[in-house]
Enzyme design. Structure first.
Site, PDB file in Angstrom:
ATOM      1  N   ARG A 251       0.884  -1.179   0.000  1.00  0.00           N
ATOM      2  CA  ARG A 251       0.000   0.000   0.000  1.00  0.00           C
ATOM      3  C   ARG A 251       0.913   1.218   0.000  1.00  0.00           C
ATOM      4  NH1 ARG A 251      -0.386   2.481   5.037  1.00  0.00           N
ATOM      5  NH2 ARG A 251      -0.573   0.866   6.593  1.00  0.00           N
ATOM      6  N   HIS A 255      -2.871   4.232   5.801  1.00  0.00           N
ATOM      7  CA  HIS A 255      -3.808   3.169   6.185  1.00  0.00           C
ATOM      8  C   HIS A 255      -5.239   3.630   5.916  1.00  0.00           C
ATOM      9  CE1 HIS A 255      -5.809   0.090   8.527  1.00  0.00           C
ATOM     10  NE2 HIS A 255      -6.375   1.021   9.242  1.00  0.00           N
ATOM     11  N   TYR A 264       5.579   6.500  10.770  1.00  0.00           N
ATOM     12  CA  TYR A 264       6.136   5.169  11.023  1.00  0.00           C
ATOM     13  C   TYR A 264       6.944   4.579   9.866  1.00  0.00           C
ATOM     14  CZ  TYR A 264       1.677   3.874   8.738  1.00  0.00           C
ATOM     15  OH  TYR A 264       0.616   3.782   7.883  1.00  0.00           O
TER      16      TYR A 264
HETATM   17  C1  LIG Z   1     -10.400  -6.982  16.188  1.00  0.00           C
HETATM   18  C2  LIG Z   1      -9.796  -5.686  15.802  1.00  0.00           C
HETATM   19  N1  LIG Z   1      -8.660  -5.273  16.414  1.00  0.00           N
HETATM   20  C3  LIG Z   1      -8.097  -4.085  16.045  1.00  0.00           C
HETATM   21  C4  LIG Z   1      -8.672  -3.296  15.090  1.00  0.00           C
HETATM   22  C5  LIG Z   1      -8.027  -1.977  14.688  1.00  0.00           C
HETATM   23  N2  LIG Z   1      -7.496  -2.082  13.335  1.00  0.00           N
HETATM   24  C6  LIG Z   1      -8.135  -1.580  12.280  1.00  0.00           C
HETATM   25  S1  LIG Z   1      -7.312  -1.867  10.836  1.00  0.00           S
HETATM   26  C7  LIG Z   1      -6.075  -2.689  11.637  1.00  0.00           C
HETATM   27  C8  LIG Z   1      -4.898  -3.250  10.869  1.00  0.00           C
HETATM   28  C9  LIG Z   1      -5.219  -4.399  10.017  1.00  0.00           C
HETATM   29  O1  LIG Z   1      -4.136  -4.691   9.185  1.00  0.00           O
HETATM   30  P1  LIG Z   1      -4.221  -5.753   8.030  1.00  0.00           P
HETATM   31  O2  LIG Z   1      -4.966  -6.940   8.505  1.00  0.00           O
HETATM   32  O3  LIG Z   1      -2.844  -5.972   7.533  1.00  0.00           O
HETATM   33  O4  LIG Z   1      -5.132  -5.048   6.920  1.00  0.00           O
HETATM   34  P2  LIG Z   1      -4.844  -3.732   6.050  1.00  0.00           P
HETATM   35  O5  LIG Z   1      -5.435  -2.579   6.811  1.00  0.00           O
HETATM   36  O6  LIG Z   1      -3.370  -3.618   5.856  1.00  0.00           O
HETATM   37  O7  LIG Z   1      -5.571  -3.939   4.780  1.00  0.00           O
HETATM   38  C10 LIG Z   1      -6.319  -2.724  13.007  1.00  0.00           C
HETATM   39  C11 LIG Z   1      -5.416  -3.348  13.987  1.00  0.00           C
HETATM   40  C12 LIG Z   1      -9.864  -3.763  14.499  1.00  0.00           C
HETATM   41  N3  LIG Z   1     -10.477  -3.067  13.529  1.00  0.00           N
HETATM   42  N4  LIG Z   1     -10.402  -4.945  14.854  1.00  0.00           N
END
Ligand SMILES: Cc1ncc(C[n+]2csc(CCOP(=O)(O)OP(=O)(O)O)c2C)c(N)n1
Ligand SMILES: [Mg+2]
Length: 353
Positions: A251, A255, A264
């Site tokens: 990406r 985010h 970061y």
């Molecule tokens: C159960 C849960 N824990 C924490 C969060 C906060 N959160 C939102 S997006 C994210 C990161 C997810 O990363 P990834 O799975 O790599 O997906 P990407 O955003 O990179 O597509 C987190 C920790 C959440 N939405 N749900």
């Protein structure tokens, strides 16, 4: 492990067809179709960021860099298959639905989670990884009904550190559920780089624990994405069970529009990844094959621009979100806790105690 799970590629970053077994399979028509869809998606994505910056859209999760992973996998599905997306998979949804239906999610409207009639697309999952066991359940139900429908479920690298990831894969393996676990490894879970959240060298290797195939692909090579997803769906339909696909991608941006990636990581380093870009790569391939010239490319960009302007026009005729929607669409009959929260919030809006 990187050797046991090599990254599969059909077209490399220079647009060179490196897997010659696809020579007669990758046609002009297919290439043009894939390219057109990826350009539509990138145009839409950039537009959404601009709209958010102008206060015309709420918080938005960009996908630039991940177009091949989402477009390629969505195009591999059959019309009546099931899709379970996350908040970042609007491209996959729109391509599968053959309609850009979901932008209003980012304005807080429920319509954004309602796909066109007949399309089996679930509302986006924001709680990380919770969609995996549910997708397994959907696939098991489809198998029980004797249908040939398969399910695809999307998730990020961060999701693989959640218990739900392992529960979903284990159950799918045990029951040979017709589900494809489609991982987009974009290097980050918000600010956490992949090497800080797991010691495994690859995500694909996690399939070993469940004795299911794990496939690692170049997620920026739309052909590798499309053909490997198709194979996994075939396996599912033939009763051979689930597959874990790791699409290695990147990406470029934040985010979400609420995030500042410079806090970061070095964004100049991130921009260097454009060397592996899915769209410019396909463009080079097509030019080398004589499938596209500058005029054709220009026309595709212009068509996409016009289409997206129309989509935004439609979006902006929608009324503002209805606060009741926040509470009314969780359960058919709200629980007393939700009812209480709703009553309290409505009282608050009326200025009452
Ligand atoms: C159960 C849960 N824990 C924490 C969060 C906060 N959160 C939102 S997006 C994210 C990161 C997810 O990363 P990834 O799975 O790599 O997906 P990407 O955003 O990179 O597509 C987190 C920790 C959440 N939405 N749900
Ligand atoms: Mg990620």
């Amino acid at each position: 492990m990187e050797l046991e799970f090599p990254i599969k590629q059909i077209v490399d970053k220079n647009g060179e067809l490196v897997d010659k077994s696809y020579e007669s399979i990758v046609t002009k028509e297919m290439s043009q179709d894939f390219y057109r869809h990826m350009v539509r998606i990138r145009t839409l994505d950039r537009k959404c960021i601009n709209l958010q910056r102008q206060g015309r859209l709420g918080t938005y999760p960009p996908i630039e860099g991940q177009e091949a992973a989402q477009v390629g996998s969505a195009l591999a599905l059959e019309d009546d298959d099931w899709m379970y997306p996350t908040y970042r998979d609007h491209a996959a949804c729109n391509i599968f639905a053959k309609s850009i239906y979901n932008l209003s999610i980012w304005l807080g409207r429920v319509e954004g989670n309602v796909p066109p009639k007949g399309k089996n697309i679930l509302p986006v999952s924001v709680p990380i990884a919770t969609q995996l066991p549910i997708a397994t359940g959907i696939a098991m139900a489809s198998k029980k009904r004797g249908s040939k429908q398969a399910a695809i479920v999307y998730f990020g690298d961060g999701a693989t550190s959640e218990g739900d990831f392992h529960e979903g894969l284990n159950m799918a393996s045990v029951f040979k559920a017709p589900v494809v676990f489609f991982n987009q490894n974009n290097g980050y879970a918000i600010s956490v780089p992949i090497w800080r959240q797991m010691n495994s060298r690859t995500i694909a290797q996690k399939a070993i624990a469940y004795d299911i195939p794990g496939v690692r692909i170049d997620g920026n090579d739309i052909f590798a994405v499309y053909f490997e997803t198709k194979k996994a769906l075939e396996r599912a339909r033939n009763g051979e069970g689930p597959t874990l696909i790791e699409a290695v991608t990147w990406r470029y941006g934040a985010h979400t529009t609420a995030d500042d990636p410079t806090k970061y990581r070095d964004q100049t380093e991130s921009e260097k990844r454009r060397e592996f870009d899915p769209i410019t790569r396909l463009e080079s391939f097509m030019k080398q094959q004589g499938y596209a010239d500058d005029l054709w490319i220009q026309n595709v960009a212009e068509e996409a621009r016009i289409e997206i302007e129309e989509v935004v026009k439609r979006l902006e005729t929608m009324p503002p979100p209805n606060v009741n929607d926040m509470f009314d669409h969780i359960f058919a009959v709200p629980t007393w806790t939700i009812q209480e929260q709703k009553d309290r919030y409505l009282r608050h809006l009326r200025g009452e105690k």
